[in-house]
Design a protein around this motif. Structure first.
Motif, short mmCIF file in Angstrom:
data_model
loop_
_atom_site.label_atom_id
_atom_site.label_comp_id
_atom_site.label_asym_id
_atom_site.label_seq_id
_atom_site.Cartn_x
_atom_site.Cartn_y
_atom_site.Cartn_z
N HIS A 140 0.82 -1.22 0.00
CA HIS A 140 0.00 0.00 0.00
C HIS A 140 0.85 1.27 0.00
O HIS A 140 0.53 2.25 -0.69
CB HIS A 140 -0.92 0.02 1.22
N ALA A 141 1.92 1.28 0.76
CA ALA A 141 2.72 2.50 0.90
C ALA A 141 3.31 2.92 -0.44
O ALA A 141 3.22 4.09 -0.83
CB ALA A 141 3.83 2.28 1.93
N SER A 142 3.91 1.97 -1.16
CA SER A 142 4.50 2.32 -2.45
C SER A 142 3.41 2.69 -3.45
O SER A 142 3.61 3.58 -4.30
CB SER A 142 5.33 1.15 -2.99
N ALA A 143 2.26 2.05 -3.37
CA ALA A 143 1.17 2.36 -4.28
C ALA A 143 0.66 3.79 -4.07
O ALA A 143 0.47 4.54 -5.04
CB ALA A 143 0.02 1.37 -4.09
N LEU A 144 0.46 4.16 -2.83
CA LEU A 144 -0.08 5.49 -2.56
C LEU A 144 0.95 6.58 -2.85
O LEU A 144 0.59 7.70 -3.23
CB LEU A 144 -0.59 5.57 -1.13
N ARG A 145 2.24 6.27 -2.69
CA ARG A 145 3.28 7.23 -3.12
C ARG A 145 3.21 7.44 -4.63
O ARG A 145 3.34 8.56 -5.12
CB ARG A 145 4.67 6.74 -2.72
N LEU A 146 2.98 6.36 -5.35
CA LEU A 146 2.88 6.46 -6.80
C LEU A 146 1.62 7.24 -7.20
O LEU A 146 1.67 8.06 -8.13
CB LEU A 146 2.86 5.07 -7.43
N VAL A 147 0.52 7.00 -6.50
CA VAL A 147 -0.71 7.76 -6.77
C VAL A 147 -0.45 9.26 -6.61
O VAL A 147 -0.85 10.07 -7.45
CB VAL A 147 -1.84 7.30 -5.82
N ALA A 148 0.23 9.64 -5.53
CA ALA A 148 0.53 11.05 -5.29
C ALA A 148 1.43 11.61 -6.39
O ALA A 148 1.23 12.74 -6.85
CB ALA A 148 1.19 11.22 -3.92
N GLY A 149 2.42 10.84 -6.83
CA GLY A 149 3.30 11.29 -7.90
C GLY A 149 2.56 11.48 -9.22
O GLY A 149 2.81 12.45 -9.95
N LEU A 150 1.66 10.56 -9.53
CA LEU A 150 0.86 10.68 -10.75
C LEU A 150 -0.04 11.92 -10.69
O LEU A 150 -0.22 12.63 -11.69
CB LEU A 150 0.01 9.43 -10.94
#
Length: 859
Positions: free
Chosen positions: A665-675
């Protein structure tokens, strides 16, 4: 002065001044034709000091005007008789910029442009850009719901304000909205925007930030006639383009701008059109070809493309200097900002020219062509006796013309003093009376900016003091309260509301927990159906409340238009009234905003069983209180809606969907924020927490989409896989359709689905909690709108355990679908989980619309 001594005693030294020379500096705002010297001036330096000053004013019945930089052009921030000014310029903290959630929290004295400057290191900016953005404050922008050149694409101030802390005029400190782009309950944030200081003062404001456009394509086009320029605007819109801005200036305004800034506009032009495209370079390369093909088919005699930022600045410098530049042509001027339907721009300009010639006064025209927002600058000399009165008479003719054409008396400057006598031309007496009652809910003693907005001498006190009486009912309640009573016309709905002591109005009951209330009869609007007006060239439609959203979507698609926020439960039969009442937006909310950002007007039946009209039918309207927004998320607890008006956008020819699986989840939500912060202007970003998969949607051609994916790979080091390609003509199952129906593959029919306004950080807490409760595959959590909204579907979690978790993290949830019976839901009594007590102002506003408590409370 004696009265002010007690105020000075409750504030630190030096905060209060009654010095005549100091007071003189505050006697006028941007509308310098009107002046009034205040009794005194308060300059607080903290939120607490503002609260003390407002409470003192309410207690002593001393009127106050909250003021920022004083750039109002309607007299809205001019002092009032025997009143004080509360200057907010020293409340200028930018409390925080949160790039992960794309928000900023600021105080009301912060300068508009300073927000973008603070957000720039993160690749973000604040979109609303009034011409005075270098000096105007956010508090003033909120008071008048300021706009700017980019409103067609990005909307007004209210579309970018998602939460606020306020002190109402009677001294109550209240909180509206929050840090998520969605909230639960009536949209009090939207109501407060544009209230012109009549409700109180915003102390802290949460703003939505957007990724800064990567590139601009700015074109200046010269025409020999205003009509040719207006026809070019229609041609651009009809081509399906959505420019960031479209502006027109006619010859007198061009003359003034050239004299002031030497901006290099085409010589001999009767009108110039400025069109600006903005966005990722791949999309702009495609759109600029389309734009130039369109312009080539118009009667342009000269086209200038800005080759660099200096040329772009020169083009916009001429436009943004127009108001001040007319000082080169005339010692005095009045500016109006009425709105007409875009298709009637040419007709309106011809009429204004006729009025101008008949009056003997010159009029320079500048306007936001994309949304029909006129800015006629009436030139006069106040030293010549009678010319001010002539100018005011000409301005009045123009405002009346706007109303006659189906527009508004103000698009962004507000009503203030200048237009207050014209508000009643837009709204009938019952509708004016409701606005008075709403104002009274915030300000029982009428100390906040009295004498503004409403016609002179009309303070609404007679209406407010009328006894509350419920109509005598001869009807009997149906024996089975589970079956809704069907009505087939707005008048039948009004009569049914009058006949029942208490009632809840529903649509097709696709969101069953919102359509249940023990021992309260239900009225359904599903037979009150049909689109009543659709103007593709205006980007607007109106429909009766019971109209299925699916029908609307189909009609819009015929004109290659759509509702960008992705309405939910369309295939299940959701109605447009039920969609507004629930306040639900789908994944598309990420790019252009949510349902609240597209609703323009509402006709409704209040608790007195009176038909009320609010808002309007043009895309820009700042006249009166924004009651339509108040109904978004109200769950039918304020009134019974009968008709709604919406803004729409051109629909992309192609939609392309892609996914990427993450390890946690942590890496996914970091990627969501970057997108979300990236330059790509993705249409939607969702995270399927159950499967650790991120979905993105791009609305453009396949070639542009692939180029963007390659850049995402280069910048973020991730590879997205294609799901499938969706064209407008087909509707195969896609992740977006599944989530729009809450029809996820693993979801069981009897599951509970909740909407949870959230943030990137809190979405992570929620995802981990779901894993711990039932294992990684049992509950389903979809984090939508780049982390701002969570959709939770679960069969094994009890309402009570969810309630405890949400309270622990200061969150709330709205139950959208559930297999629970009305009796089971009644254990919570309401569909809101982890709810808190209603604020006094929330109840007061409800009471202003529903004086006899005919509609049940939500919380």
């Amino acid at each position: 002065m004696t009265e002010l001594r007690s105020l000075a005693e409750v504030l630190p030294p030096g905060r209060v001044s009654d010095d005549p020379s100091f007071r003189a500096a505050f006697e006028s705002d941007g509308l310098t034709a009107f002046r009034k010297r205040p009794l005194g001036v308060v300059i607080p330096e903290s939120q607490d000091e503002v609260i003390h000053a407002v409470r003192w004013c309410d207690r002593h019945r001393v009127p106050f005007v909250a003021r920022g930089s004083g750039t109002s052009l309607s007299g809205g921030s001019m002092p009032v008789d025997d009143g004080i000014v509360i200057s907010l310029n020293k409340l200028r903290r930018i409390v925080k910029v949160d790039p992960h959630n794309r928000i900023a929290v600021v105080e009301p004295g912060v300068i508009n442009l300073h927000v973008s400057n603070a957000a720039a290191p993160h690749g973000l900016y604040y979109a609303p850009d009034p011409s005075s953005q270098k000096i105007c404050t956010l508090g003033g922008n909120i008071a008048f719901n300021s706009g700017g050149a980019h409103c067609l694409k990005y909307g007004m101030t209210s579309n970018h304000v998602i939460g606020m802390k306020v002190v109402t005029a009677n001294g109550e400190v209240a909180h509206f909205g929050g840090e998520s782009v969605e909230s639960i309950g009536a949209d009090m944030t939207g109501l407060f925007c544009g209230s012109e200081g009549l409700f109180g003062i915003a102390l802290e404001i949460t703003l939505r930030l957007l990724p800064r456009p990567e590139c601009f394509h700015t074109v200046l086009i010269g025409y020999r006639s205003l009509r040719d320029a207006g026809d070019a605007v229609s041609a651009v819109i009809d081509a399906g383009l959505l420019p960031g801005a479209m502006e027109i200036m006619e010859s007198l305004a061009i003359e003034a701008a050239e004299a002031a800034t030497a901006c290099g506009y085409p010589r001999g032009a009767a009108a110039v059109l400025i069109v600006e495209l903005e966005g990722p370079r791949e999309r702009i390369e495609l759109e600029k070809q389309q734009l130039h093909e369109v312009i080539a088919r118009t009667n342009a005699f000269e086209t200038v493309v800005a080759a660099n930022s200096a040329q772009r600045d020169a083009i916009w410098g001429g436009r943004k200097s127009a108001f001040s530049a007319v000082g080169k042509l005339s010692p005095d001027f009045l500016v109006q900002d009425g709105v007409v339907p875009r298709k009637r721009l040419g007709e309106a300009l011809e009429k204004i020219q006729q009025f101008s010639e008949a009056s003997g006064l010159r009029c320079a025209n500048v306007f936001h062509a994309g949304d029909g927002n006129l800015h006629p600058l009436i030139l006069f000399d106040d030293s010549i006796e009678g010319q001010l009165e002539q100018a005011e008479a000409l301005a009045g003719q123009i405002l009346s013309l706007c109303v006659e054409m189906g527009g508004s008396i103000t698009g962004e400057h507000g009503v203030g003093i200048e237009k207050r006598e014209f508000l009643s031309q837009m709204y009938d007496p019952p509708s004016m009376a409701v606005m008075h009652r709403v104002r009274h809910a915030f300000d029982p003693h009428h100390v906040a900016n009295p004498g503004k907005m409403f016609p002179h001498g009309d303070d609404g006190r007679e209406e407010i003091t009328k006894p509350k009486t419920k109509a005598t009912s001869s009807a009997t309640c149906p024996p089975d309260l589970r079956e809704p009573i069907e009505v087939d016309s707005p008048e039948q709905l009004r009569q049914a509301v009058a006949d029942l002591d208490q009632v809840l109005v529903v649509g097709n009951q696709t969101k069953s927990p919102l359509s249940q209330f023990v021992n309260v009869p239900l009225l359904t609007t599903r037979a009150i159906s049909g689109m009543t007006e659709y103007e593709p060239s205006e980007f607007t439609f109106s429909a009766l409340a019971g109209t299925p959203v699916k029908q609307i979507v189909r009609e819009l698609a015929k004109q290659r238009q759509y509702l960008p926020f992705d309405p939910l439960l369309v295939e299940s039969g959701a109605t447009i009234g039920g969609t507004v009442a629930a306040g639900l937006s789908g994944p598309g909310r990420h790019r252009y905003g949510g349902l609240r950002d597209f609703v323009l007007g509402a006709t409704f039946v209040d608790g007195d069983a009176t038909v009320i009209k609010s808002g309007g039918r043009v895309v820009k309207n700042a006249a009166g209180f924004d009651l339509p927004k108040l109904f978004v998320g109200s769950c039918g607890r304020l009134a019974a809606m009968t008709e709604l008006t919406f803004k729409v956008f051109p629909k992309p020819v192609e939609l392309h969907s892609y996914y990427h699986r993450c390890k946690d989840h942590a890496s996914a939500l970091r990627l969501v924020a970057g997108l979300a912060r990236g330059r790509w202007e993705l249409d939607a970003i969702d995270y399927d927490a159950s499967n650790r998969a991120i979905w993105i949607r791009i609305g453009t051609t396949i070639g542009v989409a692939k180029a963007m994916l390659e850049d995402i790979h280069q910048v973020l080091s991730v590879t997205f896989q294609a799901i499938e390609r969706d064209r407008i003509e087909s509707s195969p199952p896609t992740p977006w359709l599944e989530s729009g129906q809450f029809d996820w593959p693993e979801r069981q029919p009897n599951s509970l689905v909740c909407q949870i306004p959230t943030s990137i950080e809190k979405a992570g807490y929620l995802a981990h909690w779901c894993d711990q409760q039932c294992g990684p595959k049992s509950p389903q959590l979809f984090v939508s709108v780049a982390g701002a909204v969570g959709w939770l579907a679960c069969d094994t979690l009890s309402l009570e355990s969810l309630n405890q978790f949400l309270k622990q993290h200061s969150m709330k949830a709205l139950v959208i679908t559930s297999a629970l019976s009305a009796a089971d839901m009644s254990a919570f009594r309401h569909p809101v989980i982890a709810s808190t007590e209603s604020q006094p102002i929330d109840l007061a506003v409800k009471g202003s619309l529903d004086r006899v408590a005919r509609f049940p409370n939500l919380i």
